[in-house]
Design a protein around this motif. Structure first.
Motif, PDB file in Angstrom:
ATOM      1  N   TYR A   1       0.835  -1.208   0.000  1.00  0.00           N
ATOM      2  CA  TYR A   1       0.000   0.000   0.000  1.00  0.00           C
ATOM      3  C   TYR A   1       0.865   1.251   0.000  1.00  0.00           C
ATOM      4  O   TYR A   1       0.653   2.165  -0.810  1.00  0.00           O
ATOM      5  CB  TYR A   1      -0.919   0.007   1.220  1.00  0.00           C
ATOM      6  CG  TYR A   1      -1.821   1.230   1.284  1.00  0.00           C
ATOM      7  CD1 TYR A   1      -3.111   1.169   0.781  1.00  0.00           C
ATOM      8  CD2 TYR A   1      -1.378   2.431   1.823  1.00  0.00           C
ATOM      9  CE1 TYR A   1      -3.938   2.287   0.811  1.00  0.00           C
ATOM     10  CE2 TYR A   1      -2.192   3.550   1.858  1.00  0.00           C
ATOM     11  CZ  TYR A   1      -3.463   3.466   1.357  1.00  0.00           C
ATOM     12  OH  TYR A   1      -4.267   4.584   1.391  1.00  0.00           O
ATOM     13  N   PHE A   2       1.824   1.323   0.897  1.00  0.00           N
ATOM     14  CA  PHE A   2       2.621   2.547   1.036  1.00  0.00           C
ATOM     15  C   PHE A   2       3.679   2.676  -0.045  1.00  0.00           C
ATOM     16  O   PHE A   2       4.033   3.785  -0.429  1.00  0.00           O
ATOM     17  CB  PHE A   2       3.281   2.594   2.417  1.00  0.00           C
ATOM     18  CG  PHE A   2       2.339   2.965   3.529  1.00  0.00           C
ATOM     19  CD1 PHE A   2       2.087   4.291   3.816  1.00  0.00           C
ATOM     20  CD2 PHE A   2       1.696   1.999   4.268  1.00  0.00           C
ATOM     21  CE1 PHE A   2       1.214   4.650   4.833  1.00  0.00           C
ATOM     22  CE2 PHE A   2       0.813   2.332   5.281  1.00  0.00           C
ATOM     23  CZ  PHE A   2       0.576   3.666   5.569  1.00  0.00           C
ATOM     24  N   GLY A   3       4.184   1.530  -0.513  1.00  0.00           N
ATOM     25  CA  GLY A   3       5.227   1.607  -1.526  1.00  0.00           C
ATOM     26  C   GLY A   3       6.509   2.207  -0.998  1.00  0.00           C
ATOM     27  O   GLY A   3       7.406   2.578  -1.757  1.00  0.00           O
ATOM     28  N   ASN A   4       6.612   2.342   0.309  1.00  0.00           N
ATOM     29  CA  ASN A   4       7.783   2.923   0.961  1.00  0.00           C
ATOM     30  C   ASN A   4       8.005   2.137   2.243  1.00  0.00           C
ATOM     31  O   ASN A   4       7.181   2.169   3.156  1.00  0.00           O
ATOM     32  CB  ASN A   4       7.532   4.412   1.262  1.00  0.00           C
ATOM     33  CG  ASN A   4       8.692   5.066   2.010  1.00  0.00           C
ATOM     34  OD1 ASN A   4       9.069   4.635   3.091  1.00  0.00           O
ATOM     35  ND2 ASN A   4       9.226   6.113   1.424  1.00  0.00           N
ATOM     36  N   ASP A   5       9.114   1.415   2.310  1.00  0.00           N
ATOM     37  CA  ASP A   5       9.324   0.512   3.435  1.00  0.00           C
ATOM     38  C   ASP A   5       9.324   1.230   4.770  1.00  0.00           C
ATOM     39  O   ASP A   5       8.832   0.702   5.770  1.00  0.00           O
ATOM     40  CB  ASP A   5      10.633  -0.251   3.258  1.00  0.00           C
ATOM     41  CG  ASP A   5      10.469  -1.441   2.318  1.00  0.00           C
ATOM     42  OD1 ASP A   5       9.319  -1.799   2.028  1.00  0.00           O
ATOM     43  OD2 ASP A   5      11.485  -1.997   1.879  1.00  0.00           O
ATOM     44  N   ASN A   6       9.874   2.440   4.815  1.00  0.00           N
ATOM     45  CA  ASN A   6       9.977   3.144   6.091  1.00  0.00           C
ATOM     46  C   ASN A   6       8.606   3.540   6.627  1.00  0.00           C
ATOM     47  O   ASN A   6       8.277   3.302   7.788  1.00  0.00           O
ATOM     48  CB  ASN A   6      10.872   4.376   5.924  1.00  0.00           C
ATOM     49  CG  ASN A   6      12.291   3.995   5.545  1.00  0.00           C
ATOM     50  OD1 ASN A   6      12.909   3.154   6.171  1.00  0.00           O
ATOM     51  ND2 ASN A   6      12.789   4.592   4.477  1.00  0.00           N
ATOM     52  N   LYS A   7       7.803   4.149   5.782  1.00  0.00           N
ATOM     53  CA  LYS A   7       6.458   4.530   6.216  1.00  0.00           C
ATOM     54  C   LYS A   7       5.618   3.293   6.523  1.00  0.00           C
ATOM     55  O   LYS A   7       4.841   3.284   7.479  1.00  0.00           O
ATOM     56  CB  LYS A   7       5.769   5.377   5.140  1.00  0.00           C
ATOM     57  CG  LYS A   7       6.305   6.790   5.042  1.00  0.00           C
ATOM     58  CD  LYS A   7       5.446   7.617   4.098  1.00  0.00           C
ATOM     59  CE  LYS A   7       5.918   9.071   4.076  1.00  0.00           C
ATOM     60  NZ  LYS A   7       5.087   9.914   3.199  1.00  0.00           N
ATOM     61  N   ALA A   8       5.777   2.259   5.713  1.00  0.00           N
ATOM     62  CA  ALA A   8       5.025   1.030   5.954  1.00  0.00           C
ATOM     63  C   ALA A   8       5.405   0.424   7.298  1.00  0.00           C
ATOM     64  O   ALA A   8       4.545  -0.070   8.040  1.00  0.00           O
ATOM     65  CB  ALA A   8       5.284   0.025   4.828  1.00  0.00           C
ATOM     66  N   ASP A   9       6.697   0.456   7.642  1.00  0.00           N
ATOM     67  CA  ASP A   9       7.148  -0.085   8.927  1.00  0.00           C
ATOM     68  C   ASP A   9       6.534   0.681  10.090  1.00  0.00           C
ATOM     69  O   ASP A   9       6.076   0.092  11.070  1.00  0.00           O
ATOM     70  CB  ASP A   9       8.676  -0.025   9.017  1.00  0.00           C
ATOM     71  CG  ASP A   9       9.333  -1.192   8.302  1.00  0.00           C
ATOM     72  OD1 ASP A   9       8.768  -2.292   8.321  1.00  0.00           O
ATOM     73  OD2 ASP A   9      10.400  -0.990   7.703  1.00  0.00           O
ATOM     74  N   VAL A  10       6.537   2.019   9.988  1.00  0.00           N
ATOM     75  CA  VAL A  10       5.965   2.834  11.064  1.00  0.00           C
ATOM     76  C   VAL A  10       4.478   2.519  11.223  1.00  0.00           C
ATOM     77  O   VAL A  10       3.980   2.293  12.335  1.00  0.00           O
ATOM     78  CB  VAL A  10       6.173   4.332  10.775  1.00  0.00           C
ATOM     79  CG1 VAL A  10       5.440   5.188  11.804  1.00  0.00           C
ATOM     80  CG2 VAL A  10       7.650   4.678  10.787  1.00  0.00           C
ATOM     81  N   ALA A  11       3.753   2.501  10.112  1.00  0.00           N
ATOM     82  CA  ALA A  11       2.307   2.260  10.170  1.00  0.00           C
ATOM     83  C   ALA A  11       2.003   0.848  10.654  1.00  0.00           C
ATOM     84  O   ALA A  11       1.076   0.640  11.446  1.00  0.00           O
ATOM     85  CB  ALA A  11       1.690   2.491   8.783  1.00  0.00           C
ATOM     86  N   PHE A  12       2.795  -0.124  10.202  1.00  0.00           N
ATOM     87  CA  PHE A  12       2.504  -1.494  10.611  1.00  0.00           C
ATOM     88  C   PHE A  12       2.816  -1.707  12.087  1.00  0.00           C
ATOM     89  O   PHE A  12       2.071  -2.396  12.789  1.00  0.00           O
ATOM     90  CB  PHE A  12       3.306  -2.486   9.759  1.00  0.00           C
ATOM     91  CG  PHE A  12       2.987  -3.921  10.076  1.00  0.00           C
ATOM     92  CD1 PHE A  12       1.796  -4.485   9.651  1.00  0.00           C
ATOM     93  CD2 PHE A  12       3.864  -4.701  10.819  1.00  0.00           C
ATOM     94  CE1 PHE A  12       1.479  -5.799   9.952  1.00  0.00           C
ATOM     95  CE2 PHE A  12       3.567  -6.014  11.120  1.00  0.00           C
ATOM     96  CZ  PHE A  12       2.370  -6.569  10.684  1.00  0.00           C
ATOM     97  N   ARG A  13       3.899  -1.128  12.584  1.00  0.00           N
ATOM     98  CA  ARG A  13       4.216  -1.268  14.004  1.00  0.00           C
ATOM     99  C   ARG A  13       3.127  -0.644  14.860  1.00  0.00           C
ATOM    100  O   ARG A  13       2.751  -1.157  15.913  1.00  0.00           O
ATOM    101  CB  ARG A  13       5.576  -0.636  14.321  1.00  0.00           C
ATOM    102  CG  ARG A  13       6.748  -1.450  13.847  1.00  0.00           C
ATOM    103  CD  ARG A  13       8.034  -1.039  14.567  1.00  0.00           C
ATOM    104  NE  ARG A  13       8.293   0.385  14.482  1.00  0.00           N
ATOM    105  CZ  ARG A  13       8.891   0.975  13.458  1.00  0.00           C
ATOM    106  NH1 ARG A  13       9.277   0.248  12.426  1.00  0.00           N
ATOM    107  NH2 ARG A  13       9.119   2.262  13.456  1.00  0.00           N
ATOM    108  N   PHE A  14       2.634   0.494  14.408  1.00  0.00           N
ATOM    109  CA  PHE A  14       1.534   1.149  15.130  1.00  0.00           C
ATOM    110  C   PHE A  14       0.322   0.221  15.189  1.00  0.00           C
ATOM    111  O   PHE A  14      -0.292   0.040  16.243  1.00  0.00           O
ATOM    112  CB  PHE A  14       1.179   2.455  14.414  1.00  0.00           C
ATOM    113  CG  PHE A  14      -0.007   3.181  15.000  1.00  0.00           C
ATOM    114  CD1 PHE A  14       0.150   4.060  16.052  1.00  0.00           C
ATOM    115  CD2 PHE A  14      -1.278   2.977  14.499  1.00  0.00           C
ATOM    116  CE1 PHE A  14      -0.935   4.726  16.589  1.00  0.00           C
ATOM    117  CE2 PHE A  14      -2.377   3.629  15.033  1.00  0.00           C
ATOM    118  CZ  PHE A  14      -2.188   4.513  16.082  1.00  0.00           C
TER     119      PHE A  14
END
Length: 925
Positions: A331-344
């Motif tokens: 969805y995010f196409g950006n590992d960093n943002k995806a990591d933050v959102a998924f951890r949340f």
């Protein structure tokens, strides 16, 4: 004309005899074209070569029509082999054009929140779903469970375990479970040759559009899927085993599928009522060799089960845990943002489990993407679990309901009553009679929220129903308590008392399973939730229960026997309840009567930290925080943050220190925090940096205590950076069990020489400190600005070699009142030390010493000292603060933490201690 078709036609004409070529032109002159005009024979006579004739036909009729005309002429000339050859080439080219058409139709799609002109690729977004093969009478698993007989899109049309080829396959799933996306994936895999290679054609029919048709034939259905709705149907239907029909959203047809068999069709060109044509296909009276894939909600299963002879269907169970994380990254196409959102999300048990539903994963990602865009971080995220579920329900009702909106509010009231009754009775399955008695038997609405289960083919047993996810049942149960009543909504037998206080008391005393319901109840009394529920799903929520919720939180921790005693919050759920309200004034009203936090054995995921930090920032009266055997869980990012991102600095800090958000919250402007204790929390060097920053910037903090073997020398160096800052007003510093060695003592020495406020330093149970470390410490202690009153060095593997340095310092110190050297074997050094204490300038009041290890000379000095200074207390002062068994198991240093001689064998005080004096107390020993 150009292309392979014209080449084949040229070869056919060049192979004709001169007489046959002339006959071809003669017949061509009699062909009636669309406009009613045909070519004159004299004009055709000038085309003496096949190539010039072909070009003329292409210009006159168009390439496609020219090929059809040529095929007809060859058949009329009894040259069937040539007609077949051209027709084969025409069909081959059509197959390729059809695949290109399907690729254009299915490769890209548009989501609800897409920007104008923004299209998404199926291959980029599709994430594998857990799909299980079921029998008609088999109960489905709960969402998230994985059946042993799972399938993928790659195995849809493979033979079953008994070797039978399934001509009709039913793909069932609740609304939002990913049926349409799966169909898109099947179509794209077919186009790209990765799936269904046995089929020359895959025709996907949207039943929502088909529902407007009255009479259709199978040829009509095929034409609807083709470019310009034109197809060489005869050639396609000649090989029905090469055809796959796919029906998406089959439940939208609402057909009974109960036509008598003698009315069924056998001719694919025959137009009949829609239900008859479809039933003919399913009953295999028309195109019996073709294959069919039906995607539907559970509501259509009963009628399908009556007309299908197959004994299995496939059920979408949603995203498995690994697939949820994969979806976030897609969805995010950006590992960093995806990591933050998924951890949340992973840190919120409710949200994470709901993300088994694909549309819920999309909802969460959509909201968190907006938060990251607006705020650059999720710690200020205002979207609670309640609001995310409301967003999901709003999307569901607005995009999945066609003409039942006017009945939705009344339906939801009844649904909430059913959910609450089930929660109280530990009930997740509801019989068909219960659904009917509640007035919920409205298929279009029912299928949005409830799944049918326990289908039994050929029996009269009614179906059973369950909410598409347990947490959705808990949400609707919470809504039951706050919905404005509607008159004449329920019969007396179904009215459940809307007693919020009974719900809260039951949760507090025995029903911990009500936690999610209670949490969502707090979220629903937020004014924004009230407004959103009204606008999004048309439900009016009452704010009357707010006072009951407020009063309950204010009193649930109160000690009845000591009503005036200042209170601490000792459970994490209180912070989640308050965060779910997401209302600052409500949080302040609750926490105004509390002064501290005391959490033990809490596993703090990112979402827990968000809730905790939100409350701390609104808590003006917070004076003390104690976290014991807590763990700060943070899933590692896949890679370092990309440079230049606006949220890079926060992400880097978070990556290195899970404690960073808490330190930021504790140091917020206006914070009056005085005491911070972190014991056995698995701290790291990065945490020490965050803590050092807090020490340097929070003047109110006077008591700081760490007990954690993961800290080490590097961690202490980070802390000392904060201790040396002018705004640090720390009076008590305790670093027990922190694996310090003499290597860090130089940093401590500098800090001691700088601080004018520090009164107590406790380094007990650091077996690596040793004599060299104490010698270095004494250098700093002799600094004129040092006002230390208590030094604790118990169980630090000291010997008499350090006593000379201690004696030198004691000769200069006029402030020291307590020195703890318990659990040490000082040998001759003890004699030297006790002799120094007899000096009249020494103001020591308490000495921690293990008298059982003293030599004869030392014991004589001790007798003389007690005679000279009877008020001087000499005893063993050690208090062991061992971590709980669970905490020890989490820490890598568990085997070496007790390296101090006799630390546990002697068993002086083996239970955890809370002897630390309050920050304002001057009692140091």
């Amino acid at each position: 004309m150009a292309g392979e078709e014209s080449t084949i036609l040229l070869e056919a004409l060049e192979g004709l005899t001169l007489e046959d070529f002339q006959e071809f032109k003669e017949k061509l002159s009699h062909v009636d074209i669309k406009e009613g005009w045909n070519t004159h024979r004299d004009e055709l006579e000038k085309f003496t070569h096949p190539s010039t004739l072909i070009n003329y036909m292409g210009d006159s009729y168009g390439e496609a029509a020219a090929m059809d005309i040529a095929i007809g002429l060859f058949e009329g000339m009894n040259q069937r082999h040539l007609a077949e050859k051209i027709l084969d080439e025409k069909v081959k080219e059509y197959k390729q054009k059809y695949r290109e058409h399907v690729a254009r139709e299915f490769l890209q799609y548009k989501e609800v929140n897409s920007w104008p002109g923004e299209n998404l690729s199926v291959s980029d977004r599709y994430t594998n779903l857990t799909i299980a093969r079921r029998s008609w009478n088999q109960h489905g698993d709960e969402p998230g469970d994985v059946s042993s007989d799972t399938v993928t899109t790659q195995t849809f049309f493979e033979p079953s375990k008994d070797g039978q080829l399934q001509r009709v396959t039913v793909l069932v799933g609740a609304s939002g479970m990913g049926k349409t996306m799966t169909i898109r994936k099947v179509m794209m895999d077919w186009v790209e040759g990765r799936l269904c290679t046995q089929f020359d054609y895959a025709f996907c029919i949207d039943c929502k559009e088909l529902s407007f048709s009255k009479e259709v034939s199978m040829v009509d259905l095929i034409s609807k899927c083709c470019p310009q709705q034109q197809t060489p149907a005869g050639r396609i239907l000649g090989n029905p085993e090469k055809i796959l029909f796919i029906f998406d959203s089959f439940e939208a047809l609402g057909l009974p599928l109960a036509q008598p068999k003698d009315e069924l069709s056998t001719d694919p060109t025959e137009a009949k009522p829609l239900e008859t044509t479809l039933l003919s296909l399913l009953k295999r009276t028309v195109l019996p060799e073709s294959s069919v894939l039906i995607a539907t909600r559970p509501t259509a299963l009963q009628s399908l089960g009556q007309c299908l002879e197959g004994e299995h269907y496939m059920e979408i169970l949603g995203f498995a845990p690994a697939a949820r994380e994969e979806y976030f990254h897609r969805y995010f196409g950006n590992d960093n943002k995806a990591d933050v959102a998924f951890r949340f999300t992973r840190g919120n048990e409710v949200l994470y489990s709901l993300c088994v539903i694909p549309i819920m994963s999309w909802t969460v990602c959509t909201i968190l993407e907006q938060e990251l865009h607006k705020r650059n971080q999720l710690l200020a995220c205002s979207k609670t679990t309640t609001q995310m579920i409301l967003f999901y329900l709003s999307w569901l009702t607005k995009h999945r309901i066609s003409n039942a909106w006017q009945n939705l509010q009344q339906f939801l009231h009844k649904l909430c009553s059913l959910a609450a009754d089930g929660i109280w009775k530990h009930k997740v399955l509801f019989e068909e009679k219960e659904i009917e008695d509640q007035g919920l038997n409205q298929p279009e609405l029912l299928s949005l929220f409830l799944n049918e289960k326990g289908l039994e083919k050929g029996t009269d047993h009614g179906n059973v129903y369950s909410f598409s996810h347990l947490h959705l049942q808990e949400f609707f149960a919470a809504m039951f308590y706050v919905l404005e009543d509607q008159e004449e909504m329920f019969s007396d037998s179904w009215i459940l008392a809307k007693d919020v206080n009974m719900l809260l008391e039951s949760y507090h005393t025995s029903r911990m399973d009500l936690n999610v319901t209670v949490r969502l109840l707090f979220g629903l009394v937020n004014p924004k939730s009230v407004e959103y529920a009204d606008e999004g799903i048309g439900c009016r929520i009452s704010l009357r229960p707010r006072e009951d919720l407020l009063r309950w939180l204010q009193t649930r921790h109160r000690d009845i026997s000591h009503p005036c005693k200042m209170m601490t919050v000792e459970d994490l759920d209180t912070f989640h309840f308050l965060f779910e309200t997401n209302e600052e004034s409500f949080v302040q009203s609750v926490l105004g009567s509390f002064t501290g936090i005391a959490l033990q054995d809490a596993k703090l995921m990112l979402y827990d930290q968000v809730a905790l930090c939100f409350c701390i920032k609104q808590w003006a009266g917070l004076l003390s925080v104690t976290l014991r055997s807590c763990s700060f869980h943070q899933q590692h990012c896949r890679q370092e943050p990309a440079k230049g991102l606006p949220w890079q600095s926060w992400q880097q800090e978070e990556l290195h220190s899970p404690l960073y958000p808490l330190c930021q919250a504790l140091g917020h402007p206006g914070s009056l925090l005085q005491s911070l204790r972190l014991q056995w929390c698995g701290l790291t060097e990065g945490d020490s940096k965050a803590l050092g920053t807090l020490l340097a910037t929070l003047p109110s903090l006077v008591h700081f205590e760490l007990g954690d073997g993961a800290l080490g020398d590097d961690g202490v160096r980070m802390l000392c950076t904060g201790l040396r800052q002018p705004d640090c007003r720390l009076r008590v510093l305790r670093l027990r069990y922190t694996h310090l060695t003499s290597a860090c003592c130089q940093d401590l020495t500098v800090a001691l020489g700088t601080s004018t406020c520090l009164e107590e330093l406790d380094l007990s149970f650091n077996t690596g400190l040793r004599d060299d470390g104490v010698t270095l410490l004494c250098e700093g202690l002799q600094h004129s600005s040092c006002q230390l009153q208590a030094l604790r060095l118990g169980s630090c593997s000291l010997t008499g070699a350090c006593c000379q340095a201690l004696v030198a310092w004691l000769g200069h110190s006029h402030s020291l009142k307590c020195l703890d050297l318990s659990d040490t074997e000082l040998g001759a050094g003890a004699t030297l030390l006790l002799r120094q204490l007899r000096h009249h300038n020494c103001m020591l009041q308490t000495l921690g010493l293990s008298t059982s290890t003293l030599s004869k000379d030392a014991l004589q000095e001790l007798v003389a000292l007690r005679a000279l200074k009877p008020n001087l207390k000499v005893t063993d002062l050690l208090e062991h603060e061992a971590p709980e068994t669970g905490a020890m198991a989490r820490l890598t240093f568990q085997r070496s933490v007790w390296a101090g001689r006799g630390a546990t064998i002697r068993g002086r005080k083996g239970l955890p201690s809370s002897r630390a004096a309050p920050p304002h107390s001057r009692s140091l020993c």
